[in-house]
Design a protein around this motif. Structure first.
Motif, mmCIF file in Angstrom:
data_model
loop_
_atom_site.group_PDB
_atom_site.id
_atom_site.type_symbol
_atom_site.label_atom_id
_atom_site.label_comp_id
_atom_site.label_asym_id
_atom_site.label_seq_id
_atom_site.Cartn_x
_atom_site.Cartn_y
_atom_site.Cartn_z
ATOM 1 N N MET A 7 0.837 -1.212 0.000
ATOM 2 C CA MET A 7 0.000 0.000 0.000
ATOM 3 C C MET A 7 0.869 1.259 0.000
ATOM 4 S SD MET A 7 -2.712 -1.379 -0.556
ATOM 5 C CE MET A 7 -3.474 0.197 -0.914
ATOM 6 N N LYS A 8 1.991 1.220 0.719
ATOM 7 C CA LYS A 8 2.918 2.366 0.703
ATOM 8 C C LYS A 8 3.467 2.584 -0.706
ATOM 9 C CE LYS A 8 4.580 2.236 5.486
ATOM 10 N NZ LYS A 8 5.744 1.984 6.357
ATOM 11 N N GLN A 9 3.824 1.499 -1.369
ATOM 12 C CA GLN A 9 4.372 1.581 -2.725
ATOM 13 C C GLN A 9 3.330 2.108 -3.716
ATOM 14 O OE1 GLN A 9 5.529 -2.492 -2.591
ATOM 15 N NE2 GLN A 9 7.699 -2.050 -2.217
ATOM 16 N N ILE A 10 2.098 1.647 -3.557
ATOM 17 C CA ILE A 10 1.014 2.132 -4.440
ATOM 18 C C ILE A 10 0.790 3.620 -4.212
ATOM 19 C CG2 ILE A 10 -1.463 1.972 -4.951
ATOM 20 C CD1 ILE A 10 0.096 -0.404 -6.089
ATOM 21 N N ASP A 11 0.809 4.048 -2.960
ATOM 22 C CA ASP A 11 0.635 5.481 -2.657
ATOM 23 C C ASP A 11 1.753 6.309 -3.300
ATOM 24 O OD1 ASP A 11 -1.687 5.065 -1.242
ATOM 25 O OD2 ASP A 11 -0.719 5.085 0.728
ATOM 26 N N PHE A 12 2.974 5.790 -3.239
ATOM 27 C CA PHE A 12 4.118 6.470 -3.864
ATOM 28 C C PHE A 12 3.920 6.557 -5.376
ATOM 29 C CE2 PHE A 12 8.237 5.997 -6.059
ATOM 30 C CZ PHE A 12 8.877 7.150 -5.642
ATOM 31 N N ILE A 13 3.507 5.448 -5.979
ATOM 32 C CA ILE A 13 3.288 5.411 -7.433
ATOM 33 C C ILE A 13 2.233 6.433 -7.844
ATOM 34 C CG2 ILE A 13 2.290 3.964 -9.271
ATOM 35 C CD1 ILE A 13 3.845 1.592 -7.851
ATOM 36 N N LYS A 14 1.186 6.555 -7.034
ATOM 37 C CA LYS A 14 0.150 7.560 -7.337
ATOM 38 C C LYS A 14 0.708 8.976 -7.184
ATOM 39 C CE LYS A 14 -3.863 4.794 -5.921
ATOM 40 N NZ LYS A 14 -4.902 4.631 -4.875
ATOM 41 N N GLU A 15 1.511 9.188 -6.158
ATOM 42 C CA GLU A 15 2.071 10.521 -5.889
ATOM 43 C C GLU A 15 2.977 10.985 -7.026
ATOM 44 O OE1 GLU A 15 2.864 14.061 -3.628
ATOM 45 O OE2 GLU A 15 1.242 12.597 -3.654
#
Length: 197
Positions: A7-15
């Protein structure tokens, strides 16, 4: 890999999608459209892959590619600073460091630490990889401006001396590429698309 890490990685990818909206001063080759940071970073990664043989010293190509892909992510928070800006220095600022910590800090611990370290290494410009990555970063806009009859040089009244000064750092990463770039700069002066200050 834990669901929490995912979930942290997905949030980063979105950012980092925001990088696509950061407009640079330079324009695409033979075009009136401004380049965005994502296009710039992709182009540098391809250039590094293709031009690696011209590096002054052997380099870890994967690290160079990581550097050029992440080097402008901090501009999501800090904004793009034009290399020839006379008001704001185009060097590592506290604003960019805070941006690196916030954005890369979204990732799980080890990934976060790795990307911050790679970004800092690029900014310091002392390793062979950083020198070559910075050569790519200086070459691309030079090629763009020569393809656009002076492009941002004319638009912002940038002198031959200033271009020469900012671009000569390429020699640290690749003497061969700098020799080519120097020739382009001098030809631009002869063509009148770059003028002495």
């Amino acid at each position: 890999m834990t669901p929490e890490n995912l979930m942290k990685q997905i949030d980063f990818i979105k950012e980092i999608d925001k990088v696509k909206y950061i407009q640079r001063k330079t324009k695409l080759f033979n075009s009136n459209r401004n380049e965005n940071d994502a296009e710039h970073s992709w182009h540098l990664a391809m250039m590094a892959m293709v031009l690696a043989e011209h590096s002054n010293m052997p380099v870890d190509l994967l690290k160079v590619i990581k550097m050029v892909l992440i080097h402008d992510i901090v501009e999501i928070d800090a904004g793009d600073t034009f290399i020839y800006d006379v008001q704001k220095n185009h060097s590592n600022t506290e604003e960019e460091r805070l941006a690196a910590q916030r954005i890369f800090g979204m990732l799980p611990g080890e990934q976060s630490e790795e990307l911050i370290a790679i970004w800092e290494e690029f900014e310091a410009g002392e390793t062979h990889e950083a020198k070559f990555a910075r050569t790519m970063d200086r070459l691309e806009p030079l090629l763009q401006n020569t393809s656009n009859n002076g492009g941002t040089w004319n638009e912002f009244g940038v002198s031959y001396e200033k271009v020469y000064e900012k671009k000569s750092i390429m020699n640290e990463g690749s003497a061969a590429i700098w020799k080519y770039a120097e020739q382009l700069i001098n030809e631009s002066l002869e063509r009148g698309i770059l003028k002495k200050g």
